[in-house]
Motif scaffolding. Structure first.
Motif, PDB file in Angstrom:
ATOM      1  N   GLY A 159      41.201  21.668   7.937  1.00  0.00           N
ATOM      2  CA  GLY A 159      42.648  21.719   8.157  1.00  0.00           C
ATOM      3  C   GLY A 159      43.370  20.932   7.082  1.00  0.00           C
ATOM      4  O   GLY A 159      42.985  20.922   5.935  1.00  0.00           O
ATOM      5  N   GLY A 160      44.413  20.265   7.510  1.00  0.00           N
ATOM      6  CA  GLY A 160      45.190  19.489   6.545  1.00  0.00           C
ATOM      7  C   GLY A 160      46.486  20.201   6.226  1.00  0.00           C
ATOM      8  O   GLY A 160      46.917  21.079   6.983  1.00  0.00           O
ATOM      9  N   PRO A 161      47.104  19.862   5.148  1.00  0.00           N
ATOM     10  CA  PRO A 161      46.641  18.949   4.121  1.00  0.00           C
ATOM     11  C   PRO A 161      46.782  17.486   4.541  1.00  0.00           C
ATOM     12  O   PRO A 161      47.580  17.145   5.403  1.00  0.00           O
ATOM     13  CB  PRO A 161      47.535  19.272   2.924  1.00  0.00           C
ATOM     14  N   PHE A 162      45.983  16.641   3.891  1.00  0.00           N
ATOM     15  CA  PHE A 162      45.935  15.217   4.181  1.00  0.00           C
ATOM     16  C   PHE A 162      46.533  14.423   3.023  1.00  0.00           C
ATOM     17  O   PHE A 162      46.482  14.844   1.876  1.00  0.00           O
ATOM     18  CB  PHE A 162      44.475  14.783   4.388  1.00  0.00           C
ATOM     19  N   ASP A 163      47.043  13.246   3.358  1.00  0.00           N
ATOM     20  CA  ASP A 163      47.579  12.356   2.327  1.00  0.00           C
ATOM     21  C   ASP A 163      46.465  11.755   1.485  1.00  0.00           C
ATOM     22  O   ASP A 163      46.639  11.515   0.291  1.00  0.00           O
ATOM     23  CB  ASP A 163      48.383  11.214   2.961  1.00  0.00           C
ATOM     24  N   ALA A 164      45.332  11.471   2.139  1.00  0.00           N
ATOM     25  CA  ALA A 164      44.214  10.830   1.444  1.00  0.00           C
ATOM     26  C   ALA A 164      42.903  11.261   2.075  1.00  0.00           C
ATOM     27  O   ALA A 164      42.854  11.647   3.238  1.00  0.00           O
ATOM     28  CB  ALA A 164      44.347   9.310   1.529  1.00  0.00           C
ATOM     29  N   ALA A 165      41.850  11.172   1.270  1.00  0.00           N
ATOM     30  CA  ALA A 165      40.492  11.425   1.753  1.00  0.00           C
ATOM     31  C   ALA A 165      39.618  10.264   1.306  1.00  0.00           C
ATOM     32  O   ALA A 165      39.841   9.681   0.235  1.00  0.00           O
ATOM     33  CB  ALA A 165      39.953  12.739   1.205  1.00  0.00           C
ATOM     34  N   THR A 166      38.644   9.924   2.132  1.00  0.00           N
ATOM     35  CA  THR A 166      37.697   8.877   1.794  1.00  0.00           C
ATOM     36  C   THR A 166      36.279   9.386   2.026  1.00  0.00           C
ATOM     37  O   THR A 166      36.044  10.232   2.891  1.00  0.00           O
ATOM     38  CB  THR A 166      37.916   7.606   2.646  1.00  0.00           C
ATOM     39  N   CYS A 167      35.357   8.856   1.245  1.00  0.00           N
ATOM     40  CA  CYS A 167      33.939   9.187   1.411  1.00  0.00           C
ATOM     41  C   CYS A 167      33.152   7.953   0.973  1.00  0.00           C
ATOM     42  O   CYS A 167      32.934   7.733  -0.221  1.00  0.00           O
ATOM     43  CB  CYS A 167      33.572  10.409   0.576  1.00  0.00           C
ATOM     44  N   PHE A 168      32.761   7.149   1.963  1.00  0.00           N
ATOM     45  CA  PHE A 168      32.074   5.891   1.683  1.00  0.00           C
ATOM     46  C   PHE A 168      30.570   6.051   1.847  1.00  0.00           C
ATOM     47  O   PHE A 168      30.068   7.153   2.067  1.00  0.00           O
ATOM     48  CB  PHE A 168      32.597   4.794   2.615  1.00  0.00           C
ATOM     49  N   TYR A 169      29.858   4.949   1.735  1.00  0.00           N
ATOM     50  CA  TYR A 169      28.406   4.891   1.956  1.00  0.00           C
ATOM     51  C   TYR A 169      27.622   5.646   0.885  1.00  0.00           C
ATOM     52  O   TYR A 169      26.539   6.152   1.151  1.00  0.00           O
ATOM     53  CB  TYR A 169      28.012   5.427   3.353  1.00  0.00           C
ATOM     54  N   ASP A 170      28.149   5.727  -0.319  1.00  0.00           N
ATOM     55  CA  ASP A 170      27.463   6.402  -1.432  1.00  0.00           C
ATOM     56  C   ASP A 170      27.113   7.852  -1.133  1.00  0.00           C
ATOM     57  O   ASP A 170      26.158   8.405  -1.685  1.00  0.00           O
ATOM     58  CB  ASP A 170      26.182   5.648  -1.821  1.00  0.00           C
ATOM     59  N   SER A 171      27.856   8.483  -0.267  1.00  0.00           N
ATOM     60  CA  SER A 171      27.506   9.837   0.182  1.00  0.00           C
ATOM     61  C   SER A 171      27.581  10.883  -0.918  1.00  0.00           C
ATOM     62  O   SER A 171      26.867  11.881  -0.859  1.00  0.00           O
ATOM     63  CB  SER A 171      28.397  10.238   1.351  1.00  0.00           C
ATOM     64  N   VAL A 172      28.414  10.672  -1.923  1.00  0.00           N
ATOM     65  CA  VAL A 172      28.469  11.660  -3.006  1.00  0.00           C
ATOM     66  C   VAL A 172      27.175  11.665  -3.814  1.00  0.00           C
ATOM     67  O   VAL A 172      26.911  12.618  -4.560  1.00  0.00           O
ATOM     68  CB  VAL A 172      29.703  11.481  -3.930  1.00  0.00           C
ATOM     69  N   ASN A 173      26.342  10.643  -3.654  1.00  0.00           N
ATOM     70  CA  ASN A 173      25.065  10.596  -4.374  1.00  0.00           C
ATOM     71  C   ASN A 173      24.096  11.682  -3.918  1.00  0.00           C
ATOM     72  O   ASN A 173      23.098  11.933  -4.586  1.00  0.00           O
ATOM     73  CB  ASN A 173      24.393   9.231  -4.191  1.00  0.00           C
ATOM     74  N   TYR A 174      24.372  12.316  -2.778  1.00  0.00           N
ATOM     75  CA  TYR A 174      23.489  13.374  -2.296  1.00  0.00           C
ATOM     76  C   TYR A 174      23.647  14.671  -3.078  1.00  0.00           C
ATOM     77  O   TYR A 174      22.815  15.567  -2.958  1.00  0.00           O
ATOM     78  CB  TYR A 174      23.723  13.637  -0.804  1.00  0.00           C
ATOM     79  N   PHE A 175      24.696  14.775  -3.861  1.00  0.00           N
ATOM     80  CA  PHE A 175      24.883  15.961  -4.697  1.00  0.00           C
ATOM     81  C   PHE A 175      24.122  15.735  -6.000  1.00  0.00           C
ATOM     82  O   PHE A 175      24.529  14.931  -6.825  1.00  0.00           O
ATOM     83  CB  PHE A 175      26.368  16.232  -4.934  1.00  0.00           C
ATOM     84  N   LEU A 176      23.017  16.426  -6.149  1.00  0.00           N
ATOM     85  CA  LEU A 176      22.090  16.148  -7.243  1.00  0.00           C
ATOM     86  C   LEU A 176      22.319  17.001  -8.474  1.00  0.00           C
ATOM     87  O   LEU A 176      21.751  16.716  -9.537  1.00  0.00           O
ATOM     88  CB  LEU A 176      20.647  16.322  -6.745  1.00  0.00           C
ATOM     89  N   VAL A 177      23.125  18.043  -8.346  1.00  0.00           N
ATOM     90  CA  VAL A 177      23.421  18.876  -9.504  1.00  0.00           C
ATOM     91  C   VAL A 177      24.946  18.910  -9.687  1.00  0.00           C
ATOM     92  O   VAL A 177      25.700  18.877  -8.713  1.00  0.00           O
ATOM     93  CB  VAL A 177      22.850  20.308  -9.362  1.00  0.00           C
ATOM     94  N   PRO A 178      25.386  18.963 -10.932  1.00  0.00           N
ATOM     95  CA  PRO A 178      26.823  18.915 -11.203  1.00  0.00           C
ATOM     96  C   PRO A 178      27.621  19.992 -10.465  1.00  0.00           C
ATOM     97  O   PRO A 178      28.748  19.744 -10.042  1.00  0.00           O
ATOM     98  CB  PRO A 178      26.919  19.096 -12.718  1.00  0.00           C
ATOM     99  N   GLU A 179      27.034  21.172 -10.297  1.00  0.00           N
ATOM    100  CA  GLU A 179      27.767  22.261  -9.639  1.00  0.00           C
ATOM    101  C   GLU A 179      28.089  21.921  -8.182  1.00  0.00           C
ATOM    102  O   GLU A 179      29.167  22.259  -7.687  1.00  0.00           O
ATOM    103  CB  GLU A 179      26.955  23.567  -9.706  1.00  0.00           C
ATOM    104  N   GLU A 180      27.165  21.262  -7.490  1.00  0.00           N
ATOM    105  CA  GLU A 180      27.425  20.864  -6.105  1.00  0.00           C
ATOM    106  C   GLU A 180      28.504  19.788  -6.040  1.00  0.00           C
ATOM    107  O   GLU A 180      29.382  19.828  -5.184  1.00  0.00           O
ATOM    108  CB  GLU A 180      26.147  20.352  -5.431  1.00  0.00           C
ATOM    109  N   LEU A 181      28.428  18.826  -6.936  1.00  0.00           N
ATOM    110  CA  LEU A 181      29.443  17.767  -6.963  1.00  0.00           C
ATOM    111  C   LEU A 181      30.818  18.363  -7.242  1.00  0.00           C
ATOM    112  O   LEU A 181      31.794  18.022  -6.577  1.00  0.00           O
ATOM    113  CB  LEU A 181      29.086  16.712  -8.007  1.00  0.00           C
TER     114      LEU A 181
END
Length: 143
Positions: free
Chosen positions: A100-122
């Motif tokens: 949904g949204g749109p949102f004013d801000a988004a957060t993603c803590f706990y190093d979760s973006v590190n799970y994207f191992l290939v540039p295309e997924e990130l």
């Protein structure tokens, strides 16, 4: 990967994640203030057991929180109810984000973006988040 987090869910908060969440919520609020961004709605991604989402909600933000793990979300919903926090929780993969949204801000803590191992997924993950933000919205994450 979900099976790992489903098994980890009951132990998650005992590892210090809740304390980390509170520090990150304080930090996010400081960054929003420094940037001049007026934030009312927050999209909390990879929310785990919901500590950051609950903290944002109890500070007056309209919060939608997303995680892939049903077990994590079960604990998050129980915690939100116990703390009287109004949070909309969704079980979704970030690559298929439809919150949904749109949102004013988004957060993603706990190093979760590190799970994207290939540039295309990130890139796809960032595009999904961007599509949920208002113009000028801010995405805060750690890696």
């Amino acid at each position: 990967m979900n099976a790992v987090y489903d098994a980890y869910a009951p132990l998650y908060d005992r590892t210090g994640q809740s304390r980390f969440s509170l520090r990150m919520v304080r930090y996010a609020r400081e960054l929003w203030e420094l940037s001049g961004l007026e934030v009312h709605s927050v999209l909390e991604l990879a929310c785990g057991t919901g500590s950051a989402a609950i903290a944002f909600a109890n500070r007056g933000y309209d919060v939608t929180a997303v995680d892939r793990s049903a077990a994590m979300l079960t604990i998050a919903r129980e915690k939100a109810q116990r703390w009287g926090a109004k949070v909309r929780f969704l079980e979704q993969d970030l690559l298929e984000l439809d919150a949904g949204g749109p949102f004013d801000a988004a957060t993603c803590f706990y190093d979760s973006v590190n799970y994207f191992l290939v540039p295309e997924e990130l890139q796809k993950a960032f595009e999904r988040v961007h599509s949920h933000l208002k113009p000028g919205g801010l995405f805060l994450f750690d890696a």
